[in-house]
Motif scaffolding. Structure first.
Motif, PDB file in Angstrom:
ATOM      1  N   LEU A  37       0.961  -1.280   0.001  1.00  0.00           N
ATOM      2  CA  LEU A  37      -0.041   0.045  -0.021  1.00  0.00           C
ATOM      3  C   LEU A  37       0.958   1.227  -0.037  1.00  0.00           C
ATOM      4  N   THR A  38       2.161   1.182   0.628  1.00  0.00           N
ATOM      5  CA  THR A  38       2.835   2.348   0.715  1.00  0.00           C
ATOM      6  C   THR A  38       3.501   2.647  -0.664  1.00  0.00           C
ATOM      7  N   ALA A  39       3.661   1.523  -1.307  1.00  0.00           N
ATOM      8  CA  ALA A  39       4.322   1.665  -2.532  1.00  0.00           C
ATOM      9  C   ALA A  39       3.228   2.273  -3.854  1.00  0.00           C
ATOM     10  N   LEU A  40       1.845   1.823  -3.389  1.00  0.00           N
ATOM     11  CA  LEU A  40       0.958   2.337  -4.353  1.00  0.00           C
ATOM     12  C   LEU A  40       0.735   3.865  -4.025  1.00  0.00           C
ATOM     13  N   CYS A  41       1.123   4.450  -2.756  1.00  0.00           N
ATOM     14  CA  CYS A  41       0.628   5.646  -2.458  1.00  0.00           C
ATOM     15  C   CYS A  41       1.876   6.717  -2.769  1.00  0.00           C
ATOM     16  N   ARG A  42       3.029   5.989  -3.212  1.00  0.00           N
ATOM     17  CA  ARG A  42       4.231   6.743  -3.605  1.00  0.00           C
ATOM     18  C   ARG A  42       4.659   6.214  -5.100  1.00  0.00           C
ATOM     19  N   PRO A  43       3.772   6.597  -5.771  1.00  0.00           N
ATOM     20  CA  PRO A  43       4.131   6.198  -7.210  1.00  0.00           C
ATOM     21  C   PRO A  43       5.340   6.890  -7.649  1.00  0.00           C
ATOM     22  N   GLY A  44       6.184   6.008  -8.353  1.00  0.00           N
ATOM     23  CA  GLY A  44       7.546   6.294  -8.672  1.00  0.00           C
ATOM     24  C   GLY A  44       8.784   6.254  -7.759  1.00  0.00           C
ATOM     25  N   THR A  73       0.857  -9.752  -4.364  1.00  0.00           N
ATOM     26  CA  THR A  73       2.117  -9.815  -5.202  1.00  0.00           C
ATOM     27  C   THR A  73       1.749  -9.209  -6.522  1.00  0.00           C
ATOM     28  N   LEU A  74       0.783  -9.282  -7.278  1.00  0.00           N
ATOM     29  CA  LEU A  74       0.334  -8.706  -8.333  1.00  0.00           C
ATOM     30  C   LEU A  74       0.223  -7.219  -8.292  1.00  0.00           C
ATOM     31  N   THR A  75      -0.445  -6.763  -7.085  1.00  0.00           N
ATOM     32  CA  THR A  75      -0.328  -5.247  -6.588  1.00  0.00           C
ATOM     33  C   THR A  75       0.859  -4.801  -6.403  1.00  0.00           C
ATOM     34  N   ALA A  76       1.723  -5.744  -6.055  1.00  0.00           N
ATOM     35  CA  ALA A  76       3.422  -5.228  -5.757  1.00  0.00           C
ATOM     36  C   ALA A  76       3.851  -5.016  -6.993  1.00  0.00           C
ATOM     37  N   LEU A  77       3.763  -5.717  -7.920  1.00  0.00           N
ATOM     38  CA  LEU A  77       4.203  -5.575  -9.468  1.00  0.00           C
ATOM     39  C   LEU A  77       3.691  -4.382 -10.157  1.00  0.00           C
ATOM     40  N   ASP A  78       2.136  -4.048 -10.007  1.00  0.00           N
ATOM     41  CA  ASP A  78       1.622  -3.129 -10.486  1.00  0.00           C
ATOM     42  C   ASP A  78       2.373  -1.607  -9.988  1.00  0.00           C
ATOM     43  N   ALA A  79       2.770  -1.903  -8.695  1.00  0.00           N
ATOM     44  CA  ALA A  79       3.310  -0.562  -8.252  1.00  0.00           C
ATOM     45  C   ALA A  79       4.887  -0.203  -8.426  1.00  0.00           C
ATOM     46  N   ALA A  80       5.367  -1.382  -9.087  1.00  0.00           N
ATOM     47  CA  ALA A  80       6.701  -1.337  -9.383  1.00  0.00           C
ATOM     48  C   ALA A  80       6.991  -1.335 -10.861  1.00  0.00           C
ATOM     49  N   ASP A  81       8.578  -0.967 -11.292  1.00  0.00           N
ATOM     50  CA  ASP A  81       8.669  -1.154 -12.884  1.00  0.00           C
ATOM     51  C   ASP A  81       8.671  -2.485 -12.860  1.00  0.00           C
ATOM     52  N   PRO A  82       7.911  -3.294 -13.823  1.00  0.00           N
ATOM     53  CA  PRO A  82       7.956  -4.563 -14.008  1.00  0.00           C
ATOM     54  C   PRO A  82       9.179  -5.150 -14.607  1.00  0.00           C
TER      55      PRO A  82
END
Length: 199
Positions: A37-44, A73-82
């Motif tokens: 959730l933190t990664a989603l709230c901090r795009p980039g 895990t899919l959500t974590a990948l969405d928040a990252a550079d795949p």
């Protein structure tokens, strides 16, 4: 989690991040949810995305949690550079873990994710698709193997029930019969004599 996602969808990222920062450390899966959730709230924010990936890599798929772990895990990948090495490593781990679980819901979520489908090589995608087909989700029918196992279990249960002695005092017996039985004479409470006895 729902409160954070609500703040995220309304655009109040500072409020969502404040909630996440105040979250007490918990089990591994709770830490992973907080990190994702933190990664989603901090795009980039690559550091936040890497932390989310690290937490997801550390997760063990407990029985019954395959779908939850896959979706997280899919959500974590969405928040990252795949295309980063860490994301590629997580993707390999996710496909392997999901395949081993045999969980139809996890397989369906994995293969329905467009970003995953385009990155899976045929030698990894095809076995996952066959495994999902074998689960027969939403097909309205059981495979012959599963039907055979189910019928065998039902036959075994029927034989046990047919040969079990009937005990009205056991759970499942006639409740009226159980409550209306009188105590045997040997344990009935004795009385001194007839009601009008003068002794």
């Amino acid at each position: 989690m729902s409160a954070v996602r609500g703040l995220e969808h309304t655009g109040d990222l500072p409020g969502a991040l404040a909630l996440l920062e105040d979250t007490e450390p918990g089990d591994a899966w709770e830490a992973a949810v907080t990190a994702v959730l933190t990664a989603l709230c901090r795009p980039g924010d690559h550091d936040a995305a890497d932390q989310a990936i690290d937490h997801c890599l550390a997760l063990d798929t407990e029985e019954g949690l395959a779908a939850f772990t896959t979706r997280l895990t899919l959500t974590a990948l969405d928040a990252a550079d795949p295309d980063t090495p860490s994301a590629q490593n997580l993707l390999r781990r996710l496909t392997s873990r999901t395949s081993e679980s045999g969980d139809g819901y996890a397989l369906r979520d994995l293969l329905a994710h467009e970003g995953i489908r385009t990155r899976l090589e045929p030698d990894r995608f095809n076995p996952l698709e066959r495994a999902l087909t074998a689960c027969a989700l939403d097909s309205g029918a059981l495979s012959e193997a599963l039907r055979g196992r189910l019928e065998e279990a039902l036959d075994r249960a029927r034989r046990v029930l047919e040969t079990a002695p009937f005990d009205p005092g056991s759970p499942g017996g006639n409740s009226l019969e159980r409550h209306n039985r009188t105590a045997p004479l040997s344990v009935a409470t004795p009385h001194a004599g007839p009601p009008n006895s003068t002794s």
